[in-house]
Design a protein around this motif. Structure first.
Motif, PDB file in Angstrom:
ATOM      1  N   LEU A 296      24.376  70.752 140.202  1.00 29.33           N
ATOM      2  CA  LEU A 296      23.824  70.434 141.514  1.00 29.33           C
ATOM      3  C   LEU A 296      22.591  69.564 141.290  1.00 29.33           C
ATOM      4  O   LEU A 296      21.669  69.969 140.577  1.00 29.33           O
ATOM      5  CB  LEU A 296      23.443  71.718 142.262  1.00 29.33           C
ATOM      6  N   TYR A 297      22.606  68.397 141.859  1.00 31.53           N
ATOM      7  CA  TYR A 297      21.510  67.445 141.662  1.00 31.53           C
ATOM      8  C   TYR A 297      20.749  67.201 142.962  1.00 31.53           C
ATOM      9  O   TYR A 297      21.354  67.103 144.028  1.00 31.53           O
ATOM     10  CB  TYR A 297      22.054  66.081 141.239  1.00 31.53           C
ATOM     11  N   ALA A 298      19.432  67.041 142.836  1.00 32.95           N
ATOM     12  CA  ALA A 298      18.651  66.445 143.922  1.00 32.95           C
ATOM     13  C   ALA A 298      18.674  64.950 143.670  1.00 32.95           C
ATOM     14  O   ALA A 298      18.608  64.507 142.513  1.00 32.95           O
ATOM     15  CB  ALA A 298      17.223  66.954 143.881  1.00 32.95           C
ATOM     16  N   THR A 299      18.811  64.182 144.709  1.00 33.37           N
ATOM     17  CA  THR A 299      18.903  62.739 144.496  1.00 33.37           C
ATOM     18  C   THR A 299      17.979  61.988 145.444  1.00 33.37           C
ATOM     19  O   THR A 299      17.845  62.351 146.610  1.00 33.37           O
ATOM     20  CB  THR A 299      20.371  62.260 144.617  1.00 33.37           C
ATOM     21  N   ALA A 300      17.340  60.988 144.912  1.00 33.73           N
ATOM     22  CA  ALA A 300      16.463  60.141 145.721  1.00 33.73           C
ATOM     23  C   ALA A 300      16.714  58.695 145.321  1.00 33.73           C
ATOM     24  O   ALA A 300      16.968  58.401 144.147  1.00 33.73           O
ATOM     25  CB  ALA A 300      15.005  60.496 145.472  1.00 33.73           C
ATOM     26  N   GLY A 301      16.676  57.822 146.301  1.00 35.06           N
ATOM     27  CA  GLY A 301      16.936  56.428 145.977  1.00 35.06           C
ATOM     28  C   GLY A 301      16.460  55.497 147.052  1.00 35.06           C
ATOM     29  O   GLY A 301      15.892  55.920 148.064  1.00 35.06           O
ATOM     30  N   ILE A 302      16.711  54.237 146.802  1.00 31.08           N
ATOM     31  CA  ILE A 302      16.304  53.233 147.783  1.00 31.08           C
ATOM     32  C   ILE A 302      17.299  52.074 147.740  1.00 31.08           C
ATOM     33  O   ILE A 302      17.807  51.724 146.674  1.00 31.08           O
ATOM     34  CB  ILE A 302      14.852  52.753 147.511  1.00 31.08           C
ATOM     35  N   GLN A 303      17.607  51.555 148.917  1.00 26.80           N
ATOM     36  CA  GLN A 303      18.445  50.365 149.004  1.00 26.80           C
ATOM     37  C   GLN A 303      17.628  49.270 149.678  1.00 26.80           C
ATOM     38  O   GLN A 303      16.825  49.553 150.572  1.00 26.80           O
ATOM     39  CB  GLN A 303      19.713  50.636 149.824  1.00 26.80           C
ATOM     40  N   ALA A 304      17.835  48.044 149.246  1.00 23.29           N
ATOM     41  CA  ALA A 304      17.106  46.917 149.843  1.00 23.29           C
ATOM     42  C   ALA A 304      18.075  45.763 150.065  1.00 23.29           C
ATOM     43  O   ALA A 304      18.960  45.525 149.236  1.00 23.29           O
ATOM     44  CB  ALA A 304      15.968  46.488 148.925  1.00 23.29           C
ATOM     45  N   TYR A 305      17.913  45.103 151.194  1.00 17.99           N
ATOM     46  CA  TYR A 305      18.793  43.988 151.529  1.00 17.99           C
ATOM     47  C   TYR A 305      17.966  42.752 151.886  1.00 17.99           C
ATOM     48  O   TYR A 305      16.950  42.860 152.567  1.00 17.99           O
ATOM     49  CB  TYR A 305      19.673  44.332 152.740  1.00 17.99           C
ATOM     50  N   TYR A 306      18.418  41.643 151.395  1.00 12.08           N
ATOM     51  CA  TYR A 306      17.837  40.363 151.802  1.00 12.08           C
ATOM     52  C   TYR A 306      19.012  39.462 152.155  1.00 12.08           C
ATOM     53  O   TYR A 306      19.817  39.102 151.285  1.00 12.08           O
ATOM     54  CB  TYR A 306      17.023  39.750 150.657  1.00 12.08           C
ATOM     55  N   LYS A 307      19.114  39.156 153.447  1.00  8.64           N
ATOM     56  CA  LYS A 307      20.285  38.425 153.942  1.00  8.64           C
ATOM     57  C   LYS A 307      21.559  39.150 153.474  1.00  8.64           C
ATOM     58  O   LYS A 307      21.741  40.301 153.800  1.00  8.64           O
ATOM     59  CB  LYS A 307      20.236  36.968 153.513  1.00  8.64           C
ATOM     60  N   ARG A 308      22.371  38.510 152.662  1.00  2.00           N
ATOM     61  CA  ARG A 308      23.622  39.178 152.256  1.00  2.00           C
ATOM     62  C   ARG A 308      23.574  39.701 150.819  1.00  2.00           C
ATOM     63  O   ARG A 308      24.615  40.013 150.232  1.00  2.00           O
ATOM     64  CB  ARG A 308      24.797  38.223 152.426  1.00  2.00           C
ATOM     65  N   LEU A 309      22.394  39.762 150.326  1.00  4.90           N
ATOM     66  CA  LEU A 309      22.227  40.270 148.967  1.00  4.90           C
ATOM     67  C   LEU A 309      21.584  41.653 149.031  1.00  4.90           C
ATOM     68  O   LEU A 309      20.619  41.857 149.765  1.00  4.90           O
ATOM     69  CB  LEU A 309      21.333  39.302 148.179  1.00  4.90           C
ATOM     70  N   GLY A 310      22.123  42.605 148.300  1.00  9.79           N
ATOM     71  CA  GLY A 310      21.578  43.963 148.339  1.00  9.79           C
ATOM     72  C   GLY A 310      21.358  44.517 146.941  1.00  9.79           C
ATOM     73  O   GLY A 310      21.933  44.030 145.965  1.00  9.79           O
ATOM     74  N   ALA A 311      20.509  45.498 146.868  1.00  9.98           N
ATOM     75  CA  ALA A 311      20.260  46.191 145.599  1.00  9.98           C
ATOM     76  C   ALA A 311      19.990  47.654 145.900  1.00  9.98           C
ATOM     77  O   ALA A 311      19.520  47.995 146.987  1.00  9.98           O
ATOM     78  CB  ALA A 311      19.075  45.568 144.880  1.00  9.98           C
ATOM     79  N   ARG A 312      20.310  48.516 144.947  1.00  8.95           N
ATOM     80  CA  ARG A 312      20.006  49.935 145.156  1.00  8.95           C
ATOM     81  C   ARG A 312      19.756  50.628 143.831  1.00  8.95           C
ATOM     82  O   ARG A 312      20.250  50.202 142.782  1.00  8.95           O
ATOM     83  CB  ARG A 312      21.122  50.629 145.927  1.00  8.95           C
ATOM     84  N   ILE A 313      18.992  51.686 143.921  1.00  9.80           N
ATOM     85  CA  ILE A 313      18.763  52.515 142.739  1.00  9.80           C
ATOM     86  C   ILE A 313      18.657  53.967 143.187  1.00  9.80           C
ATOM     87  O   ILE A 313      18.076  54.262 144.235  1.00  9.80           O
ATOM     88  CB  ILE A 313      17.502  52.061 141.953  1.00  9.80           C
ATOM     89  N   ASN A 314      19.289  54.850 142.432  1.00 11.72           N
ATOM     90  CA  ASN A 314      19.268  56.283 142.730  1.00 11.72           C
ATOM     91  C   ASN A 314      18.927  57.049 141.464  1.00 11.72           C
ATOM     92  O   ASN A 314      19.377  56.694 140.372  1.00 11.72           O
ATOM     93  CB  ASN A 314      20.653  56.769 143.188  1.00 11.72           C
ATOM     94  N   TYR A 315      18.144  58.077 141.628  1.00 16.27           N
ATOM     95  CA  TYR A 315      17.795  58.939 140.500  1.00 16.27           C
ATOM     96  C   TYR A 315      18.211  60.365 140.854  1.00 16.27           C
ATOM     97  O   TYR A 315      17.919  60.843 141.952  1.00 16.27           O
ATOM     98  CB  TYR A 315      16.287  58.872 140.235  1.00 16.27           C
ATOM     99  N   GLN A 316      18.895  61.017 139.932  1.00 17.96           N
ATOM    100  CA  GLN A 316      19.362  62.386 140.199  1.00 17.96           C
ATOM    101  C   GLN A 316      18.793  63.348 139.152  1.00 17.96           C
ATOM    102  O   GLN A 316      18.887  63.083 137.952  1.00 17.96           O
ATOM    103  CB  GLN A 316      20.883  62.452 140.162  1.00 17.96           C
ATOM    104  N   LEU A 317      18.245  64.421 139.641  1.00 24.29           N
ATOM    105  CA  LEU A 317      17.649  65.432 138.768  1.00 24.29           C
ATOM    106  C   LEU A 317      18.340  66.762 139.025  1.00 24.29           C
ATOM    107  O   LEU A 317      18.474  67.174 140.186  1.00 24.29           O
ATOM    108  CB  LEU A 317      16.156  65.545 139.099  1.00 24.29           C
ATOM    109  N   PRO A 318      18.799  67.458 137.970  1.00 22.22           N
ATOM    110  CA  PRO A 318      19.535  68.701 138.205  1.00 22.22           C
ATOM    111  C   PRO A 318      18.664  69.808 138.806  1.00 22.22           C
ATOM    112  O   PRO A 318      17.541  70.018 138.355  1.00 22.22           O
ATOM    113  CB  PRO A 318      20.019  69.117 136.820  1.00 22.22           C
TER     114      PRO A 318
END
Lengths: 130, 304
Positions: free
Chosen positions: B258-280
């Motif tokens: 079971l993980y807690a997860t936190a992340g962020i997504q970012a979009y600029y026009k049609r380009l996107g990026a995301r990162i997620n970190y999961q800690l048990p």
């Protein structure tokens, strides 16, 4: 949709039940056949000793340890272990002794029948002469 | 509404451990969709996933110390989504695995193209009701044995079978993904279940569940759209079979995480990026001998 969901739930439930081989671990049913070296065989310094063995069992085996030690001092001269998950396997290893004193050496093959300490073992004594 | 209830029922049933027998387990790698970018768009993305596990278990032989090892699973993946008409979405995943098994300072590396997966989801719901926007997807797919896979007997001398790029089996997946959004905030719940089959060498990985729930909130910063996400993921895997035909069940495999997860997504026009970190938060994997330390997932994608 409803039918599909019911089929899916049934499939997950049925597949979650895992059958297993219920053979009771029995070290006495392990067959170990060491064809080399033969008992009392003599090796001289620099000779290559071939250790050849076959092992079989009615169910799954989990590994083996092959060890050579000085029967008088207990010093371990060679030690090899491997995980194996099969009901039979072959061992084909080599060793070269370069010691300077004569000794009676002991070759022990220990086979792991399960992960709770059930083991089968076979021992061969042979001689080393510098 | 009926469809929502049916899908939730499916998710709940997937969550339930089988009571008919005392089994439970979990796996190191699972494919899941989670919060997806730009619903109306197709996208292609590059994803990197990293999982770090460590293990400590007693030696099988007498008078030996505990054996310690570390496993680093790295997946570089090209993935994408293509809308097929108004009701279907096709997903494809092409992974490259770079896994390292470290024991006694010696590294065993297993790398190569992994198993390619294809998934087709039907859009069951996509509507707005009382200022709430609902979206429900459900579908299934197949994972093909395109990754290299060595039989267990040979691999015993190299490391764990699950370090390999491929499983050697054709697996089938079902999944559901539900998103509820009001203005800039929303929640996402998803569940994916994999039915494994037996490989040519009779090895069989345990069936796997990957489920999660995430809350998100989006806001604008200049020309960027930013979306933090916070939630939890649960992974559950049944035991593997060393030899399925002989029913040699490996009870030292499988478990849950079971993980807690936190992340962020970012979009600029049609380009996107995301990162997620999961800690048990909680885990019991491989009879407690294996410990999951963290998971990181990041990626970029292009909407079109």
């Amino acid at each position: 949709m409803k039918h599909l969901l019911i089929i899916l739930i049934l499939a997950i439930t049925v597949s979650a039940c895992q059958k297993k081989d219920t053979t009771t671990p029995d070290a006495g049913k392990v067959t170990i056949n060491i064809t080399s070296p033969v008992p009392a065989q003599v090796f001289r310094s620099g000779d290559t000793m071939h250790m050849v063995a076959t092992v079989s069992y009615p169910s799954e085996l989990h590994g083996y340890e092959l060890k050579i030690s000085d029967s008088a001092t207990g010093n371990i001269l060679y030690d090899e272990d491997e995980h194996v998950h099969n009901d039979h396997f072959e061992i084909n290893s080599t060793w070269v002794d370069t010691a300077t004193t004569a000794a009676t050496l002991k070759l022990e093959l220990t086979v792991e029948v399960d992960h709770t300490g059930t083991e089968a073992e076979k021992t061969i004594y042979f001689n080393y002469v510098p | 509404m009926k469809r929502i209830i049916l899908s939730m029922l499916l998710a709940i049933c997937i969550y339930m451990p089988a009571k008919a027998c005392d089994v439970c387990g979990c796996s190191a790698s699972n494919q899941f969709l989670g919060v997806l970018p730009g619903y109306d768009y197709n996208f292609i993305g590059l994803q990197y996933m990293s999982t770090y596990l460590s293990s400590a278990h007693p030696s099988a032989y007498e008078n030996r110390p505990y054996e310690h090892s570390r496993e680093y699973y790295n997946t570089f993946q090209v993935w994408g989504r293509y809308n097929m008409g108004k009701h279907y979405q096709l997903f494809a995943f092409v992974p490259y695995q770079y896994n390292i098994h470290r024991q006694d300072s010696a590294d065993a590396l297993h790398s190569g193209i992994g198993d390619i997966s294809v998934l087709v989801n039907r859009i069951l719901i996509n509507k707005e009701h009382k200022k709430l926007q609902h979206q429900l997807l459900a579908g299934g797919g197949i994972k093909l044995p395109t990754g290299s896979h060595t039989s267990l007997s040979q691999l015993d001398k190299q490391g764990l079978p699950n370090m390999q790029p491929g499983t050697g089996s054709v697996d089938f997946m079902v999944n559901t993904n539900y998103t509820l959004r009001r203005k800039s905030a929303g929640i996402n719940a998803d569940a994916a279940y994999t039915f494994t089959t037996t490989s040519k060498d009779s090895y069989r990985y345990g069936n796997r569940l990957n489920a999660g729930a995430m809350a998100f909130y989006s806001f604008a910063v200049k020309k960027f759209a930013i979306m933090p996400v916070l939630g939890a993921r649960y992974e559950y895997t049944l035991h593997d079979y060393d030899n399925y035909n002989r029913k040699w069940l490996n009870e030292q495999s499988g478990g849950y995480m079971l993980y807690a997860t936190a992340g962020i997504q970012a979009y600029y026009k049609r380009l996107g990026a995301r990162i997620n970190y999961q800690l048990p938060l909680a885990q019991h994997y491989s009879s407690g001998y294996v410990t999951a330390n963290y998971k990181v997932e990041s990626g970029i994608f292009l909407l079109f």
